[in-house]
Design an enzyme around this catalytic site. Structure first.
Site, PDB file in Angstrom:
ATOM      1  N   ARG A 161      -3.438   5.569 -10.773  1.00 18.08           N
ATOM      2  CA  ARG A 161      -3.598   7.008 -11.081  1.00 18.08           C
ATOM      3  C   ARG A 161      -3.302   7.909  -9.877  1.00 18.08           C
ATOM      4  O   ARG A 161      -3.687   9.066  -9.861  1.00 18.08           O
ATOM      5  CB  ARG A 161      -5.016   7.309 -11.588  1.00 18.08           C
ATOM      6  CG  ARG A 161      -5.436   6.467 -12.761  1.00 18.08           C
ATOM      7  CD  ARG A 161      -4.960   7.050 -14.071  1.00 18.08           C
ATOM      8  NE  ARG A 161      -5.343   6.208 -15.190  1.00 18.08           N
ATOM      9  CZ  ARG A 161      -4.505   5.697 -16.074  1.00 18.08           C
ATOM     10  NH1 ARG A 161      -3.208   5.931 -15.977  1.00 18.08           N
ATOM     11  NH2 ARG A 161      -4.922   4.961 -17.072  1.00 18.08           N
ATOM     12  N   LEU A 162      -2.611   7.358  -8.892  1.00 19.33           N
ATOM     13  CA  LEU A 162      -2.264   8.185  -7.719  1.00 19.33           C
ATOM     14  C   LEU A 162      -0.861   8.762  -7.943  1.00 19.33           C
ATOM     15  O   LEU A 162       0.081   8.484  -7.200  1.00 19.33           O
ATOM     16  CB  LEU A 162      -2.350   7.349  -6.439  1.00 19.33           C
ATOM     17  CG  LEU A 162      -3.751   6.793  -6.180  1.00 19.33           C
ATOM     18  CD1 LEU A 162      -3.771   5.915  -4.927  1.00 19.33           C
ATOM     19  CD2 LEU A 162      -4.761   7.935  -6.026  1.00 19.33           C
TER      20      LEU A 162
END
Ligand SMILES: Cc1cc2nc3c(=O)[nH]c(=O)nc-3n(C[C@H](O)[C@H](O)[C@H](O)COP(=O)(O)O)c2cc1C
Length: 199
Positions: free
Chosen positions: A178-179
């Site tokens: 989720r970066l």
């Protein structure tokens, strides 16, 4: 702000077209589909899918019925947003700006490229109006098919296009854990600035 880069509309459109071209290779259908967000007179958001038919330095163009709910909403508030989501690429593009009608000549030229049955469908559909039953629509299609017979189908004056001139464009790319990568371009006067944002 960790990145500030002056950039031209042409470069941004080129970046968008690159992503769209990649989506066209991978998406099963309608890679040019986009959610169009408008707002009701009460300020309630209203969103539906439309197809992107053209994109250039002037903006993002779609076509619709001028009697539709979306067209009425745009008549009251021209500010709108677009969202592309290409699942197989794990990418989204968000676009915001004001919408303006395309010229009659541009709408005529695009309408002329549509399949004949879609042209007749445009005449037959009173988009966003109540429909008594499917048979009524089918009867109207039959009536317009007979009316135009084998001649050219002209563009109805209640069917045309809108172009959204972007003032904010975000390119979002999925990254592990989720970066994600997010780059937001904002039009300031006649110059674009770029900013990375936390995912
Ligand atoms: C993938 C997809 C593409 C669509 N493309 C268009 C389009 O280009 N123009 C259009 O008027 N409606 C299009 N529609 C239908 C709209 O989503 C919507 O049902 C219709 O325009 C009526 O919306 P309104 O009542 O808010 O005006 C599309 C629907 C889908 C699911």
């Amino acid at each position: 702000m960790d990145t500030v880069t002056a950039i031209t509309t042409g470069k941004l459109v080129a970046q968008f077209k690159e992503w769209l071209a990649e989506a066209e290779q991978g998406e099963p259908n309608d890679a040019n589909a986009m959610a169009l967000a408008t707002s009701t007179p009460e300020g309630r958001p209203s969103v539906r899918m439309v197809l992107l038919k053209d994109v250039d330095d002037h903006g993002f163009t779609f076509y619709t019925n001028l009697g539709s709910r979306k067209a009425a909403q745009l008549g009251q508030n021209a500010q709108a947003a677009l969202l592309f989501h290409w699942k197989s690429l794990r990418r989204q593009v968000r676009v915001e700006g004001a919408v303006a009608p395309v010229s009659d000549a541009e709408a005529d030229a695009y309408f002329a490229t549509r399949p004949r049955l879609s042209q007749i469908g445009a005449w037959a559909s009173k988009q966003s109006q109540p429909l008594e039953g499917r048979f009524v629509l089918e009867r109207r299609v039959a009536e317009y098919t007979a009316k135009f017979n084998v001649g050219t189908v002209p563009r109805p004056d209640f069917w045309s296009g809108f172009r959204l001139a972007p003032v904010r464009i975000e390119f979002w790319q999925d990254r592990p854990y989720r970066l994600h990568d997010r780059v937001i371009y904002t039009l300031d006067g006649d110059a674009w600035t770029a900013e990375r944002q936390y995912p």
